[in-house]
Design an enzyme around this catalytic site. Structure first.
Site, PDB file in Angstrom:
ATOM      1  N   HIS A   1     -14.168  -3.609   9.070  1.00 50.89           N
ATOM      2  CA  HIS A   1     -13.540  -3.030   7.870  1.00 50.89           C
ATOM      3  C   HIS A   1     -13.617  -3.966   6.675  1.00 50.89           C
ATOM      4  O   HIS A   1     -12.785  -3.902   5.769  1.00 50.89           O
ATOM      5  CB  HIS A   1     -12.083  -2.637   8.126  1.00 50.89           C
ATOM      6  CG  HIS A   1     -11.945  -1.577   9.170  1.00 50.89           C
ATOM      7  ND1 HIS A   1     -12.491  -0.326   9.033  1.00 50.89           N
ATOM      8  CD2 HIS A   1     -11.350  -1.585  10.393  1.00 50.89           C
ATOM      9  CE1 HIS A   1     -12.230   0.394  10.114  1.00 50.89           C
ATOM     10  NE2 HIS A   1     -11.547  -0.358  10.955  1.00 50.89           N
TER      11      HIS A   1
ATOM     12  N   GLU B   1      -2.456   7.174   8.090  1.00 48.45           N
ATOM     13  CA  GLU B   1      -3.385   7.990   7.300  1.00 48.45           C
ATOM     14  C   GLU B   1      -4.278   8.792   8.209  1.00 48.45           C
ATOM     15  O   GLU B   1      -4.563   8.385   9.333  1.00 48.45           O
ATOM     16  CB  GLU B   1      -4.315   7.069   6.471  1.00 48.45           C
ATOM     17  CG  GLU B   1      -3.766   6.670   5.147  1.00 48.45           C
ATOM     18  CD  GLU B   1      -4.696   5.722   4.384  1.00 48.45           C
ATOM     19  OE1 GLU B   1      -5.864   5.560   4.780  1.00 48.45           O
ATOM     20  OE2 GLU B   1      -4.228   5.152   3.393  1.00 48.45           O
TER      21      GLU B   1
ATOM     22  N   ARG C   1      -7.049  -8.079  -9.005  1.00 49.12           N
ATOM     23  CA  ARG C   1      -7.737  -9.363  -9.205  1.00 49.12           C
ATOM     24  C   ARG C   1      -9.211  -9.076  -9.418  1.00 49.12           C
ATOM     25  O   ARG C   1      -9.657  -7.939  -9.296  1.00 49.12           O
ATOM     26  CB  ARG C   1      -7.576 -10.225  -7.954  1.00 49.12           C
ATOM     27  CG  ARG C   1      -8.059  -9.490  -6.703  1.00 49.12           C
ATOM     28  CD  ARG C   1      -8.129 -10.382  -5.501  1.00 49.12           C
ATOM     29  NE  ARG C   1      -8.146  -9.630  -4.260  1.00 49.12           N
ATOM     30  CZ  ARG C   1      -9.223  -9.144  -3.679  1.00 49.12           C
ATOM     31  NH1 ARG C   1     -10.406  -9.296  -4.230  1.00 49.12           N
ATOM     32  NH2 ARG C   1      -9.142  -8.480  -2.541  1.00 49.12           N
TER      33      ARG C   1
ATOM     34  N   LYS D   1       0.838  -1.200   0.000  1.00 48.96           N
ATOM     35  CA  LYS D   1       0.000   0.000   0.000  1.00 48.96           C
ATOM     36  C   LYS D   1       0.877   1.256   0.000  1.00 48.96           C
ATOM     37  O   LYS D   1       0.520   2.261  -0.614  1.00 48.96           O
ATOM     38  CB  LYS D   1      -0.915   0.000   1.229  1.00 48.96           C
ATOM     39  CG  LYS D   1      -2.050  -1.029   1.203  1.00 48.96           C
ATOM     40  CD  LYS D   1      -3.023  -0.752   2.357  1.00 48.96           C
ATOM     41  CE  LYS D   1      -3.719  -1.988   2.893  1.00 48.96           C
ATOM     42  NZ  LYS D   1      -4.796  -2.512   2.110  1.00 48.96           N
TER      43      LYS D   1
HETATM   44  P1  ADP Z   1      -7.843  -3.860   3.108  1.00 51.29           P
HETATM   45  O1  ADP Z   1      -6.571  -4.171   2.429  1.00 51.29           O
HETATM   46  O2  ADP Z   1      -8.018  -4.569   4.401  1.00 51.29           O
HETATM   47  O3  ADP Z   1      -9.019  -3.960   2.183  1.00 51.29           O
HETATM   48  P2  ADP Z   1      -8.212  -0.956   2.905  1.00 51.29           P
HETATM   49  O4  ADP Z   1      -7.114   0.027   2.927  1.00 51.29           O
HETATM   50  O5  ADP Z   1      -8.857  -1.215   1.591  1.00 51.29           O
HETATM   51  O6  ADP Z   1      -7.694  -2.310   3.560  1.00 51.29           O
HETATM   52  O7  ADP Z   1      -9.312  -0.479   3.949  1.00 51.29           O
HETATM   53  C1  ADP Z   1     -10.373  -1.299   4.352  1.00 51.29           C
HETATM   54  C2  ADP Z   1     -11.485  -0.459   4.964  1.00 51.29           C
HETATM   55  O8  ADP Z   1     -11.022   0.309   6.083  1.00 51.29           O
HETATM   56  C3  ADP Z   1     -12.098   0.571   4.041  1.00 51.29           C
HETATM   57  O9  ADP Z   1     -13.093   0.039   3.202  1.00 51.29           O
HETATM   58  C4  ADP Z   1     -12.667   1.590   5.029  1.00 51.29           C
HETATM   59  O10 ADP Z   1     -13.885   1.160   5.572  1.00 51.29           O
HETATM   60  C5  ADP Z   1     -11.638   1.586   6.135  1.00 51.29           C
HETATM   61  N1  ADP Z   1     -10.636   2.650   5.925  1.00 51.29           N
HETATM   62  C6  ADP Z   1      -9.473   2.525   5.246  1.00 51.29           C
HETATM   63  N2  ADP Z   1      -8.780   3.693   5.237  1.00 51.29           N
HETATM   64  C7  ADP Z   1      -9.512   4.584   5.939  1.00 51.29           C
HETATM   65  C8  ADP Z   1      -9.329   5.962   6.329  1.00 51.29           C
HETATM   66  N3  ADP Z   1      -8.236   6.635   5.982  1.00 51.29           N
HETATM   67  N4  ADP Z   1     -10.306   6.556   7.060  1.00 51.29           N
HETATM   68  C9  ADP Z   1     -11.403   5.874   7.446  1.00 51.29           C
HETATM   69  N5  ADP Z   1     -11.625   4.578   7.134  1.00 51.29           N
HETATM   70  C10 ADP Z   1     -10.697   3.926   6.393  1.00 51.29           C
HETATM   71  P1  ADP Z   2     -11.018  -6.814  -0.127  1.00 51.06           P
HETATM   72  O1  ADP Z   2     -11.765  -7.136   1.115  1.00 51.06           O
HETATM   73  O2  ADP Z   2      -9.609  -7.308  -0.138  1.00 51.06           O
HETATM   74  O3  ADP Z   2     -11.112  -5.387  -0.555  1.00 51.06           O
HETATM   75  P2  ADP Z   2     -13.004  -8.450  -1.442  1.00 51.06           P
HETATM   76  O4  ADP Z   2     -14.062  -7.812  -0.653  1.00 51.06           O
HETATM   77  O5  ADP Z   2     -13.195  -8.650  -2.900  1.00 51.06           O
HETATM   78  O6  ADP Z   2     -11.678  -7.619  -1.319  1.00 51.06           O
HETATM   79  O7  ADP Z   2     -12.667  -9.852  -0.722  1.00 51.06           O
HETATM   80  C1  ADP Z   2     -11.678 -10.769  -1.143  1.00 51.06           C
HETATM   81  C2  ADP Z   2     -11.559 -11.788  -0.050  1.00 51.06           C
HETATM   82  O8  ADP Z   2     -12.352 -12.941  -0.329  1.00 51.06           O
HETATM   83  C3  ADP Z   2     -10.209 -12.368   0.119  1.00 51.06           C
HETATM   84  O9  ADP Z   2      -9.345 -11.533   0.819  1.00 51.06           O
HETATM   85  C4  ADP Z   2     -10.562 -13.618   0.927  1.00 51.06           C
HETATM   86  O10 ADP Z   2     -10.633 -13.315   2.299  1.00 51.06           O
HETATM   87  C5  ADP Z   2     -11.942 -14.017   0.483  1.00 51.06           C
HETATM   88  N1  ADP Z   2     -11.946 -15.295  -0.282  1.00 51.06           N
HETATM   89  C6  ADP Z   2     -10.937 -15.879  -0.897  1.00 51.06           C
HETATM   90  N2  ADP Z   2     -11.268 -17.022  -1.498  1.00 51.06           N
HETATM   91  C7  ADP Z   2     -12.562 -17.232  -1.237  1.00 51.06           C
HETATM   92  C8  ADP Z   2     -13.506 -18.250  -1.598  1.00 51.06           C
HETATM   93  N3  ADP Z   2     -13.168 -19.280  -2.362  1.00 51.06           N
HETATM   94  N4  ADP Z   2     -14.764 -18.121  -1.163  1.00 51.06           N
HETATM   95  C9  ADP Z   2     -15.114 -17.067  -0.416  1.00 51.06           C
HETATM   96  N5  ADP Z   2     -14.275 -16.071  -0.063  1.00 51.06           N
HETATM   97  C10 ADP Z   2     -13.009 -16.132  -0.454  1.00 51.06           C
HETATM   98 MG    MG Z   3      -9.423  -2.887   0.505  1.00 47.75          MG
END
Ligand code: ADP
Ligand code: ADP
Ligand code: MG
Length: 659
Positions: free
Chosen positions: A235, A200, A291, A116
């Site tokens: 989250h 952040e 992906r 990130k």
């Molecule tokens: P991940 O890799 O776990 O998906 P993200 O960076 O996409 O991590 O953040 C996941 C969630 O955390 C976001 O969808 C949001 O709800 C919350 N989040 C992330 N960054 C912030 C921020 N700067 N302020 C408030 N909420 C945040």
């Molecule tokens: P993110 O939360 O990373 O922003 P998504 O909401 O698209 O993205 O979720 C992807 C997540 O789905 C992966 O990080 C994993 O935890 C979950 N996953 C992976 N493989 C499977 C599966 N076969 N069936 C259901 N969930 C899965």
């Molecule tokens: Mg995310």
């Protein structure tokens, strides 16, 4: 186009990819761990190869085993699905080295977006707006804490290599920064093998808005509108919709432009998602997932495109079509085996009853399980996804509520009641939700209301029919037996039959007296009703005082489930011969609530700890569970070691509470 592809995944996404491959005339090869030999994705594929024992590390994450299966099966390409190896640059490289097409972006793009921090540096250069923050290489605690002060509290510490909401800490005040940083670094290192963090600005009441991008190898990069994924717990998303409500055309175009710039900056090819956080009318880059995303079906519903088909076409060198117009509104709800009332604790167990809403042009169910399948501790607890489409958001929400009402799962805890509560919530219908929606509405998690008389009567009807069937079976084949009359009016049942059903903390006394073939007088807690109706397998047609309700019933021992009028009701058939009590007091013991692996031990034998102090961190179903001291007291003994697999109910520590 490929003739044969291998799907390096399981469950819902493997089944979904198989469907598209079959429609395109492509042979699909599944892989399975020993736990999944009988799984749905294996049954639905054209061929399936074993890749190892149940733990993902030894099967679905084993690059060598998967490439071996690909070679043995003659697959020309591998679709990684999501999760597992989908964002693993080494896997993409290993595929290329083996002469197999990886259906996804190049390894360099995966690597560039995998951190990130590095991704934010890249995006800064590409002119994509960023959340104010620090994502530098200097990881010194003093530097990070100075950065936090400069950004201004509250701040969010994130694992740079993170995902799935792990390793994130919200810090409200400067004095809390140091311990939070230590925790985030420790969790990041343990979960991702990399302790690097970024800081952040923590935005208040933000929305999660993401753009579906798609690029081909001929220089075209498209944005297929945006999705709003703000309904989250821990989250992590549970409801997603497209297009994002309340986003005007100018902002829609700006989001698309930023997302395309992000994808171009890493010479992206294939399907990807650029995630933004949106607050006070502005949006900022959060991360890019290189992906297919879980929530891709809402984009398919509004564009009419099959994104998996286009992943295959692009990987085979074809050109992308023009962006189709955006049609209507789509919403997805993720049905998880988890208990919202226990902090969304993942649940495991066998699904003994499963009925999905009827599919149509507006209702789609993407599922990876069948009745009889188990949700296991090794894998993701998602059961299925429900996707609906409407001409507008209001129609989509109505359809979502109706379809969720028709979704029946018994055997494991699910989040269905929570999803129904959100779909029926006035605030969700009125406006675009923000990421705090669930936390702000504890009423969504309220305990189930007492069951209506119709639900109790439906359970009684099913039990009375089971009773008769059992009596008839006991009578054997004797055609002259009075039990064999099959008119539902058996001599013994003319006597009143009393039983007790427990729902939550309340008990209901039932007395049924036969009143004719297939008819009874039923007293529920003393109130008389006329009961009739039919039972056919799990399906019930309840006739209570002349009102007819279709529904369903499932039973596993003493646990009864009734599905009626869009709600699920759980009952416990009280066995009058079982002695009362029996619930063992847990007292000072620290017990594993679900099976898992001991990730960390935070206390040593003899340690004095305060009530609520963290003692053990368990890793289960891709979630970290922190078990805390039940009271002020002393840790007497530690029964487990880091890395050990523990069973549900296993005692992890002996703990003696102070007097
Ligand atoms: P991940 O890799 O776990 O998906 P993200 O960076 O996409 O991590 O953040 C996941 C969630 O955390 C976001 O969808 C949001 O709800 C919350 N989040 C992330 N960054 C912030 C921020 N700067 N302020 C408030 N909420 C945040
Ligand atoms: P993110 O939360 O990373 O922003 P998504 O909401 O698209 O993205 O979720 C992807 C997540 O789905 C992966 O990080 C994993 O935890 C979950 N996953 C992976 N493989 C499977 C599966 N076969 N069936 C259901 N969930 C899965
Ligand atoms: Mg995310």
């Amino acid at each position: 186009m490929f003739r044969r592809i291998l799907i390096a995944n399981r469950g819902e996404i493997a089944c979904r990819i198989i469907r598209t491959a079959r429609r395109m005339g492509i042979v699909s090869v599944a892989v399975y761990s020993d736990a999944d030999r009988g799984a749905r994705h294996v049954a639905e594929a054209d061929a399936a190869y074993r890749i190892g024992p149940p733990p993902a590390r030894e099967s679905y994450l084993d690059i060598g085993a998967i490439l071996h299966a690909a070679r043995a099966s003659g697959a020309e390409a591998i679709h990684p699905g999501y999760g597992f190896l989908s964002e693993n640059a080494a896997f993409a490289e290993a595929c290329a080295a083996a002469g197999i097409v990886f259906i996804g972006p190049g390894a360099a793009a995966i690597r560039a977006m995998g951190s990130k921090s590095a991704a934010k540096t890249l995006m800064e250069r590409a002119g994509v707006p960023l959340v104010p923050g620090y994502h530098g290489a200097d990881q010194d605690a003093a530097t990070l804490s100075r950065a936090a002060a400069a950004i201004g509290y509250p701040v969010l510490i994130k694992a740079s290599a993170g995902g799935g909401g792990k390793g994130m800490r919200i810090v409200e005040r400067a004095e809390d920064f140091a311990p939070a940083l230590e925790g985030a670094q420790r969790e990041a290192l343990a979960s991702f093998g990399d302790g690097t963090v970024l800081v952040e600005k923590y935005l208040i009441r933000p929305r999660h808005i993401e753009s579906q991008v798609f690029a081909d190898s001929h220089g075209t990069t498209l944005a297929l509108y945006e999705r709003d994924c703000s309904i989250q717990r821990r989250h992590q998303k549970i409801i997603e919709e497209a297009p994002a409500p309340g986003i005007g055309e100018a902002e829609r175009a700006a989001i698309a432009t930023a997302a395309i710039a992000a994808a171009r900056a890493v010479e992206y090819v294939g399907a990807g998602t650029v995630e933004f956080i949106h607050a006070d009318g502005r949006f900022y880059f959060m991360e890019m997932n290189t992906r297919l995303q879980v929530e891709h079906p809402v984009t398919e519903m509004i564009t009419g495109l099959d994104l998996v088909e286009w992943q295959l076409r692009v990987a085979a060198g074809e050109r992308l079509p023009a962006v189709p117009p955006c049609r209507g509104h789509a919403i997805e709800a993720r049905i998880y085996a988890e208990d919202p009332a226990r902090g969304f604790l993942p649940a495991i167990g066998r699904i003994h009853h499963l009925r999905e809403p009827a599919a149509s042009a507006q209702v789609r169910v993407d599922s990876g399980v069948r009745a009889g399948d188990a949700i296991r501790v090794e894998y993701d607890p998602m059961i299925a996804k429900l996707i609906v489409h409407g001409e507008d958001r209001a129609e989509a929400i109505r359809r979502l509520a109706a379809a969720l009402g028709a979704f029946e799962v018994a055997g494991v805890a699910t989040n269905l009641a929570l999803l129904r509560a959100i779909a029926g919530h006035a605030e969700f219908a009125a406006a675009a939700p923000d990421t705090g929606f669930i936390d702000r509405h504890p009423d969504l998690l309220a305990a189930a209301p007492p069951p209506p008389a119709a639900a109790i009567a439906a359970a009684a009807l099913a039990l009375l029919h089971q009773n008769e069937a059992a009596a008839r079976a006991a009578a054997g084949d004797d055609p002259h037996s009075p039990w064999a009359a099959c008119d539902g009016f058996s001599p013994v049942l003319a006597l009143p039959l009393s039983f007790t059903l427990r729902a939550g903390d309340a008990s209901h006394a039932l007395v049924a007296t036969a009143a004719g073939p297939g008819a009874w007088r039923l007293a529920i807690d003393g109130a008389e009703h006329r009961l009739a109706g039919t039972v056919d397998g799990a399906a019930i047609r309840l006739d209570l005082d002349g009102a007819i309700h279709p529904g369903a019933f499932a039973r596993e021992g003493e646990a009864l489930s009734v599905f009626l009028d869009g709600a699920a009701h759980a009952f416990h058939l009280v066995d009058p011969y079982r002695p009362p009590g029996g619930e063992e007091a847990v007292g000072g013991r620290v017990i594993a609530p679900i099976p898992g692996t001991v990730a960390r031990l935070l206390a040593e034998p003899g340690a004095r700890v305060g009530h609520g102090a963290a003692l053990v961190v368990l890793e289960a179903m891709k979630m970290e569970l922190t078990l805390t001291a039940p009271a002020d007291g002393t840790v007497e003994a530690v029964h487990v070691a880091v890395g050990e697999m523990v069973a549900e109910g296993q005692e992890l520590l002996a703990f003696v509470a102070d007097e």
